[in-house]
Scaffold this motif. Sequence first.
Motif, PDB file in Angstrom:
ATOM      1  N   MET A   1       0.739  -0.919  -0.044  1.00 40.98           N
ATOM      2  CA  MET A   1      -0.115   0.016  -0.019  1.00 40.98           C
ATOM      3  C   MET A   1       0.859   1.421   0.021  1.00 40.98           C
ATOM      4  N   PRO A   2       0.568   2.177  -0.872  1.00 40.24           N
ATOM      5  CA  PRO A   2       1.362   3.472  -1.020  1.00 40.24           C
ATOM      6  C   PRO A   2       1.216   4.268   0.186  1.00 40.24           C
ATOM      7  N   TYR A   3       2.387   5.095   0.467  1.00 36.92           N
ATOM      8  CA  TYR A   3       2.451   5.769   1.820  1.00 36.92           C
ATOM      9  C   TYR A   3       3.035   7.164   1.370  1.00 36.92           C
ATOM     10  N   SER A   4       2.586   8.292   2.045  1.00 35.97           N
ATOM     11  CA  SER A   4       3.138   9.534   1.770  1.00 35.97           C
ATOM     12  C   SER A   4       2.988  10.377   2.926  1.00 35.97           C
ATOM     13  N   ASN A   5       3.948  11.173   3.372  1.00 34.46           N
ATOM     14  CA  ASN A   5       3.672  12.115   4.293  1.00 34.46           C
ATOM     15  C   ASN A   5       4.640  13.105   4.313  1.00 34.46           C
ATOM     16  N   SER A   6       3.999  14.538   4.738  1.00 34.14           N
ATOM     17  CA  SER A   6       4.800  15.615   4.869  1.00 34.14           C
ATOM     18  C   SER A   6       4.907  16.343   6.057  1.00 34.14           C
ATOM     19  N   LYS A   7       5.857  17.296   6.539  1.00 32.56           N
ATOM     20  CA  LYS A   7       5.975  18.227   7.463  1.00 32.56           C
ATOM     21  C   LYS A   7       6.698  19.535   7.059  1.00 32.56           C
ATOM     22  N   THR A   9       8.380  23.189   8.449  1.00 35.83           N
ATOM     23  CA  THR A   9       8.825  24.003   9.584  1.00 35.83           C
ATOM     24  C   THR A   9       8.703  25.597   8.743  1.00 35.83           C
ATOM     25  N   LYS A  10       9.086  26.647   9.499  1.00 37.05           N
ATOM     26  CA  LYS A  10       9.296  28.043   9.179  1.00 37.05           C
ATOM     27  C   LYS A  10      10.245  28.050   7.715  1.00 37.05           C
ATOM     28  N   ARG A  11      11.364  27.184   8.104  1.00 33.34           N
ATOM     29  CA  ARG A  11      12.230  27.071   6.900  1.00 33.34           C
ATOM     30  C   ARG A  11      12.578  25.795   5.960  1.00 33.34           C
ATOM     31  N   PHE A  12      11.958  24.954   6.395  1.00 33.34           N
ATOM     32  CA  PHE A  12      12.020  23.430   5.507  1.00 33.34           C
ATOM     33  C   PHE A  12      10.541  22.761   5.505  1.00 33.34           C
ATOM     34  N   SER A  13      10.529  22.110   4.408  1.00 28.69           N
ATOM     35  CA  SER A  13       9.717  21.162   4.128  1.00 28.69           C
ATOM     36  C   SER A  13      10.040  19.622   3.818  1.00 28.69           C
ATOM     37  N   PHE A  14       9.680  18.820   4.607  1.00 28.24           N
ATOM     38  CA  PHE A  14       9.929  17.392   4.583  1.00 28.24           C
ATOM     39  C   PHE A  14       8.955  16.391   3.979  1.00 28.24           C
ATOM     40  N   GLY A  15       9.344  15.353   3.155  1.00 25.52           N
ATOM     41  CA  GLY A  15       8.461  14.422   2.605  1.00 25.52           C
ATOM     42  C   GLY A  15       8.948  13.195   2.332  1.00 25.52           C
ATOM     43  N   ILE A  16       8.111  12.200   2.333  1.00 25.00           N
ATOM     44  CA  ILE A  16       8.353  10.853   2.013  1.00 25.00           C
ATOM     45  C   ILE A  16       7.212  10.284   1.502  1.00 25.00           C
ATOM     46  N   SER A  17       7.703   9.494   0.364  1.00 21.60           N
ATOM     47  CA  SER A  17       6.684   8.716  -0.324  1.00 21.60           C
ATOM     48  C   SER A  17       7.285   7.597  -0.603  1.00 21.60           C
ATOM     49  N   ARG A  18       6.407   6.443  -0.297  1.00 24.97           N
ATOM     50  CA  ARG A  18       6.831   4.875  -0.059  1.00 24.97           C
ATOM     51  C   ARG A  18       5.844   4.000  -1.040  1.00 24.97           C
ATOM     52  N   ASN A  19       6.362   3.103  -1.646  1.00 27.71           N
ATOM     53  CA  ASN A  19       5.476   2.153  -2.335  1.00 27.71           C
ATOM     54  C   ASN A  19       6.125   0.832  -2.323  1.00 27.71           C
ATOM     55  N   PRO A  20       6.103   0.150  -1.196  1.00 27.85           N
ATOM     56  CA  PRO A  20       6.860  -1.100  -0.821  1.00 27.85           C
ATOM     57  C   PRO A  20       6.770  -2.339  -2.014  1.00 27.85           C
ATOM     58  N   THR A  21       5.504  -2.155  -2.880  1.00 33.08           N
ATOM     59  CA  THR A  21       5.488  -3.080  -3.695  1.00 33.08           C
ATOM     60  C   THR A  21       6.221  -2.689  -5.177  1.00 33.08           C
ATOM     61  N   ALA A  22       6.248  -1.505  -5.369  1.00 33.50           N
ATOM     62  CA  ALA A  22       7.067  -0.873  -6.588  1.00 33.50           C
ATOM     63  C   ALA A  22       8.323  -1.144  -6.780  1.00 33.50           C
ATOM     64  N   LYS A  23       8.822  -1.615  -7.813  1.00 35.28           N
ATOM     65  CA  LYS A  23      10.333  -1.806  -7.934  1.00 35.28           C
ATOM     66  C   LYS A  23      10.949  -1.059  -8.806  1.00 35.28           C
ATOM     67  N   LYS A  24      10.274   0.319  -9.128  1.00 34.57           N
ATOM     68  CA  LYS A  24      11.101   1.373  -9.904  1.00 34.57           C
ATOM     69  C   LYS A  24      11.595   2.036  -9.272  1.00 34.57           C
ATOM     70  N   ALA A  25      12.990   2.803  -9.915  1.00 36.71           N
ATOM     71  CA  ALA A  25      13.911   3.718  -9.017  1.00 36.71           C
ATOM     72  C   ALA A  25      12.811   5.125  -8.810  1.00 36.71           C
ATOM     73  N   GLY A  26      12.940   5.502  -7.820  1.00 36.55           N
ATOM     74  CA  GLY A  26      12.136   6.534  -7.328  1.00 36.55           C
ATOM     75  C   GLY A  26      10.706   6.357  -6.866  1.00 36.55           C
ATOM     76  N   SER A  27      10.562   5.152  -6.443  1.00 31.75           N
ATOM     77  CA  SER A  27       9.387   4.999  -5.819  1.00 31.75           C
ATOM     78  C   SER A  27       9.399   5.050  -4.265  1.00 31.75           C
ATOM     79  N   ASN A  28      10.422   5.028  -3.755  1.00 32.99           N
ATOM     80  CA  ASN A  28      10.739   5.345  -2.307  1.00 32.99           C
ATOM     81  C   ASN A  28      11.769   6.399  -2.044  1.00 32.99           C
ATOM     82  N   ILE A  29      11.077   7.580  -1.849  1.00 33.01           N
ATOM     83  CA  ILE A  29      11.798   8.887  -1.961  1.00 33.01           C
ATOM     84  C   ILE A  29      11.517   9.879  -0.596  1.00 33.01           C
TER      85      ILE A  29
END
Length: 78
Positions: A1-7, A9-29
């Motif tokens: 199941m794909p998962y993404s989240n972000s947070k 702050t005043k100075r930065f934005s953080f994000g994560i995107s995961r797809n444990p079943t995908a085997k393509k480059a860039g699917s877990n960043i």
Amino acid sequence: MPYSNSKSTKRFSFGISRNPTAKKAGSNIVTIATNPSAGDQYSSSTVGLTMTVKEARALQGFLNAELDVAEDTSSVEV
């Protein structure tokens, strides 16, 4: 199941995107980006960094090891 989240702050934005079943480059960043702010001495433009989850875990291990050191800076050589 794909998962993404972000947070943001005043100075930065953080994000994560995961797809444990995908085997393509860039699917877990992980992304880190600066947030533009007028007159801020730390950020004059938007800059972004993208890394794999594996690279982010290496960064996390480094930061955990280095930031866990006692805050006594009197013995730190510069």
